[in-house]
Design a protein around this motif. Structure first.
Motif, mmCIF file in Angstrom:
data_model
loop_
_atom_site.group_PDB
_atom_site.id
_atom_site.type_symbol
_atom_site.label_atom_id
_atom_site.label_comp_id
_atom_site.label_asym_id
_atom_site.label_seq_id
_atom_site.Cartn_x
_atom_site.Cartn_y
_atom_site.Cartn_z
ATOM 1 N N ALA A 26 -7.551 7.994 -0.468
ATOM 2 C CA ALA A 26 -6.726 6.688 -0.426
ATOM 3 C C ALA A 26 -6.477 6.127 -1.920
ATOM 4 O O ALA A 26 -5.888 5.167 -2.143
ATOM 5 C CB ALA A 26 -7.395 5.739 0.407
ATOM 6 N N ALA A 27 -7.420 6.380 -2.902
ATOM 7 C CA ALA A 27 -7.402 5.609 -4.175
ATOM 8 C C ALA A 27 -6.122 5.953 -5.014
ATOM 9 O O ALA A 27 -5.496 5.190 -5.801
ATOM 10 C CB ALA A 27 -8.835 6.228 -5.057
ATOM 11 N N HIS A 28 -5.476 7.098 -4.660
ATOM 12 C CA HIS A 28 -4.218 7.472 -5.185
ATOM 13 C C HIS A 28 -3.027 7.633 -4.234
ATOM 14 O O HIS A 28 -2.041 7.842 -4.890
ATOM 15 C CB HIS A 28 -4.287 8.825 -5.756
ATOM 16 C CG HIS A 28 -5.427 8.903 -6.911
ATOM 17 N ND1 HIS A 28 -5.514 8.348 -8.029
ATOM 18 C CD2 HIS A 28 -6.841 9.446 -6.417
ATOM 19 C CE1 HIS A 28 -6.891 8.509 -8.555
ATOM 20 N NE2 HIS A 28 -7.672 9.208 -7.741
ATOM 21 N N ASP A 29 -3.130 7.145 -2.982
ATOM 22 C CA ASP A 29 -2.041 7.426 -1.992
ATOM 23 C C ASP A 29 -2.025 6.263 -1.162
ATOM 24 O O ASP A 29 -2.789 6.189 -0.238
ATOM 25 C CB ASP A 29 -1.992 8.801 -1.430
ATOM 26 C CG ASP A 29 -0.831 9.231 -0.557
ATOM 27 O OD1 ASP A 29 -0.104 8.241 -0.224
ATOM 28 O OD2 ASP A 29 -0.816 10.309 -0.348
ATOM 29 N N ASP A 30 -0.989 5.375 -1.098
ATOM 30 C CA ASP A 30 -1.029 4.238 -0.169
ATOM 31 C C ASP A 30 -0.969 4.578 1.035
ATOM 32 O O ASP A 30 -1.216 3.875 2.074
ATOM 33 C CB ASP A 30 -0.045 3.338 -0.631
ATOM 34 C CG ASP A 30 -0.054 2.479 -1.928
ATOM 35 O OD1 ASP A 30 -1.372 2.689 -2.151
ATOM 36 O OD2 ASP A 30 0.776 2.070 -2.571
ATOM 37 N N ARG A 31 -0.369 5.770 1.434
ATOM 38 C CA ARG A 31 -0.214 6.224 2.909
ATOM 39 C C ARG A 31 -1.580 6.510 3.275
ATOM 40 O O ARG A 31 -1.584 6.181 4.770
ATOM 41 C CB ARG A 31 0.565 7.570 3.023
ATOM 42 C CG ARG A 31 2.021 7.552 2.543
ATOM 43 C CD ARG A 31 2.676 8.718 2.589
ATOM 44 N NE ARG A 31 1.978 9.698 1.549
ATOM 45 C CZ ARG A 31 2.042 11.119 1.488
ATOM 46 N NH1 ARG A 31 3.049 11.434 2.211
ATOM 47 N NH2 ARG A 31 1.486 11.702 0.463
#
Length: 194
Positions: free
Chosen positions: A112-117
Motif C-alpha cells: 500500500a505504500a506504493h499502490d493506492d489500489r
C-alpha cells in the motif's frame, strides 16, 4: 453494505486461505483457485488478476470488520466491548494461522505504500477501526464508566498502539503483543476506566 454472493464469499475465503498458506509473495491465481471450491475460470470471470482479488479481499475485510463490531446501543458494558475489540486487534497470543494471516496482511500494507489500489481499502479499514473505538469510548463516557477524555485522540492512540504492537509482534518478537496489551490495560485502567 450489499450482500456478497456465495461465489464471492467463497473467493474471499479462498484468498484468506491462500494468504495464510503462502503469504503475499506466494499468492497466485492458482493458489487461490486451489482453495476455491469452484472452477478457476469462475475466478477469472469475477476478477481480472491477483491484484484485483487482493484489493477486493481488503474491501471484504473492511465489511467484515463493520459486521463484527457493530455497536449495540443497548450494550451496558462499554468496558467489556472495548476489551473485546482490543483483544481482536491485539491478541495476547496468536495461533500459527492467525500469525500467518497477519504477516500476509503486513505484506499488503507494505504494498500500500506504493499502490493506492491497496492503500485505499487499508485506509478505510484503519478509519473503521478508529471509528468503532471512538464510538465505544463515547458510549463509555455517556454511561459514566469512562472518564471524560478527548475521544478522537484516545481512539487514535489505541489504534496506533494496537497496530504497532501487532507489527512488532509479527515481525520480530511474537511475545511482545501480550506485553504491549498488558501495558495498554494499565494505561486504560489509569486513564480511561472509572
Amino acid at each position: 453494505m450489499s450482500e456478497r454472493s456465495e461465489t464471492e464469499q467463497e473467493a474471499m475465503a479462498a484468498t484468506y486461505a491462500a494468504l495464510v498458506d503462502h503469504g503475499y509473495p506466494g499468492v497466485t491465481i492458482q493458489s487461490i483457485a486451489d482453495e476455491f471450491p469452484k472452477s478457476k475460470s469462475l475466478l477469472y470471470y469475477h476478477y481480472e488478476d491477483k491484484d484485483a482479488i487482493l484489493q477486493e479481499f481488503l474491501s471484504y475485510l473492511v465489511e467484515q470488520f463493520h459486521r463484527s463490531f457493530e455497536i449495540d446501543p443497548e450494550d451496558d458494558d462499554p468496558r467489556a466491548t472495548l476489551d473485546g475489540l482490543l483483544d481482536e486487534l491485539l491478541p495476547r497470543r496468536l495461533s500459527p494461522e492467525e500469525r500467518a494471516f497477519r504477516v500476509a496482511l503486513l505484506e499488503l500494507l507494505a504494498r500500500a505504500a506504493h499502490d493506492d489500489r491497496y492503500a485505499d481499502p487499508l485506509t478505510d479499514l484503519q478509519a473503521a477501526i478508529h471509528d468503532r473505538i471512538a464510538a465505544v469510548i463515547e458510549a463509555g463516557i455517556e454511561a459514566e464508566c469512562f472518564r471524560p477524555v478527548d475521544v478522537d485522540d484516545t481512539a487514535t492512540l489505541l489504534v496506533a498502539l494496537t497496530s504497532g504492537g501487532m507489527l512488532w509482534g509479527v515481525t520480530t518478537d511474537p511475545d511482545i503483543a501480550g506485553h504491549v496489551r498488558t501495558v495498554l490495560d494499565g494505561y486504560l485502567a489509569a486513564e480511561l476506566y472509572r
